[in-house]
Design a protein around this motif. Sequence first.
Motif, PDB file in Angstrom:
ATOM      1  N   ASN A  82     -63.042  67.882  54.406  1.00  0.00           N
ATOM      2  CA  ASN A  82     -64.431  68.178  54.754  1.00  0.00           C
ATOM      3  C   ASN A  82     -64.521  68.847  56.126  1.00  0.00           C
ATOM      4  N   ILE A  83     -63.782  68.326  57.105  1.00  0.00           N
ATOM      5  CA  ILE A  83     -63.811  68.869  58.461  1.00  0.00           C
ATOM      6  C   ILE A  83     -63.210  70.273  58.498  1.00  0.00           C
ATOM      7  N   LEU A  84     -62.074  70.456  57.812  1.00  0.00           N
ATOM      8  CA  LEU A  84     -61.431  71.776  57.800  1.00  0.00           C
ATOM      9  C   LEU A  84     -62.320  72.805  57.098  1.00  0.00           C
ATOM     10  N   SER A  85     -62.993  72.379  56.039  1.00  0.00           N
ATOM     11  CA  SER A  85     -63.905  73.293  55.338  1.00  0.00           C
ATOM     12  C   SER A  85     -65.021  73.733  56.271  1.00  0.00           C
ATOM     13  N   LYS A 135     -52.482  72.558  51.044  1.00  0.00           N
ATOM     14  CA  LYS A 135     -51.274  71.759  51.221  1.00  0.00           C
ATOM     15  C   LYS A 135     -51.514  70.296  50.887  1.00  0.00           C
ATOM     16  N   VAL A 136     -52.655  69.757  51.294  1.00  0.00           N
ATOM     17  CA  VAL A 136     -52.919  68.332  51.059  1.00  0.00           C
ATOM     18  C   VAL A 136     -53.538  68.080  49.694  1.00  0.00           C
ATOM     19  N   GLY A 137     -53.680  69.138  48.882  1.00  0.00           N
ATOM     20  CA  GLY A 137     -54.212  68.974  47.542  1.00  0.00           C
ATOM     21  C   GLY A 137     -55.707  68.751  47.513  1.00  0.00           C
ATOM     22  N   GLY A 138     -56.410  69.301  48.500  1.00  0.00           N
ATOM     23  CA  GLY A 138     -57.852  69.111  48.579  1.00  0.00           C
ATOM     24  C   GLY A 138     -58.633  70.226  47.909  1.00  0.00           C
ATOM     25  N   ILE A 139     -59.904  69.986  47.708  1.00  0.00           N
ATOM     26  CA  ILE A 139     -60.835  70.979  47.175  1.00  0.00           C
ATOM     27  C   ILE A 139     -61.807  71.321  48.294  1.00  0.00           C
ATOM     28  N   PRO A 140     -61.904  72.587  48.696  1.00  0.00           N
ATOM     29  CA  PRO A 140     -62.811  72.933  49.798  1.00  0.00           C
ATOM     30  C   PRO A 140     -64.237  72.482  49.533  1.00  0.00           C
ATOM     31  N   VAL A 141     -64.909  72.066  50.585  1.00  0.00           N
ATOM     32  CA  VAL A 141     -66.322  71.722  50.492  1.00  0.00           C
ATOM     33  C   VAL A 141     -67.099  73.006  50.741  1.00  0.00           C
ATOM     34  N   ARG A 142     -67.745  73.518  49.705  1.00  0.00           N
ATOM     35  CA  ARG A 142     -68.427  74.807  49.799  1.00  0.00           C
ATOM     36  C   ARG A 142     -69.895  74.619  50.158  1.00  0.00           C
TER      37      ARG A 142
END
Length: 304
Positions: A82-85, A135-142
């Motif tokens: 969430n923060i990276l997005s 890399k961490v297998g996340g889904i971006p929060v759009r």
Amino acid sequence: MTTSTPNRAAAATPNREEFSERLLKGSVKKSYEPVVDIDWDAPLDPDKYFLPPEMVTLYGTPAWDALTREQQIDLSRQELVNILSAGIWFENILNQALLRDLMHKNPTAHSTHYALTELGDETRHMIMFGKAIDKVGGIPVRPKLFQRIIINSLPLVFRGPVLWTAALVGEEIFDSLQRQILEDPDLQPVVQRLMRIHVTEEARHIQFARDGLRKSVPVMPWYRRALIANLHGAGGPFYRMLFTLPLQYSRMGLDGQEMRRVARRNPHFHTKCVSGFAPLAAFFEEVGLMGRVGRRMWRRAGFL
């Protein structure tokens, strides 16, 4: 006849061009290319957190204690994503604003050259955040459609002191929180490296924005100073919303709305918010940009 101490101090204060030249030299000495400066092929440690536990919004609550360690690690992963997005979308706003602002600047000036250097840094950071999410297998929060419309309209008004204020609100809180967790032994190595790169380069960006405000506030009309001193208070409710998005809880099987309520009542979370905003709050006070309304908005959101 001797020169007075205040005059010597004023003479020693670099002007905008001299300050920008220093930052340019610093960028030459220490900059990163995240694509090659991070080992993206290194495996993740299944027993390490993606954010230190004390930085997770539910930490210190019964809801946190009810989670298994595996679930706690997964929640830290969701909050990191969430923060990276958010970082990606904010860098997008800043880059658009910088490019629009540069249209009105002298292309031979050191300050222009540093702004372009910062733009390059931020572009690489967007790549770094995107690769980290993958890399961490996340889904971006759009962002939702109406949010994207707002994001694309903000650069139209982000110029001069408004741009520097927005840049500090967008960068300093994350920077302050990152500095508190860089050396945490329980943190995934890839996240530690990412934060080290980001903190190093953002330090120059923050100095550039702070210098811009320090030099512009004394000559600013009172009504513009009053506007900026209160407008930045919108960052408080924005960050409160951002840090407690229900989606980051629901993606791991929790009740998103309920966990948001728990997080917003969490005294430990409030303490972290206050510590993250403290350096920026002190700077705003220093330069006379902490207005009554702005202060109230930050306090109501839990950052003061």
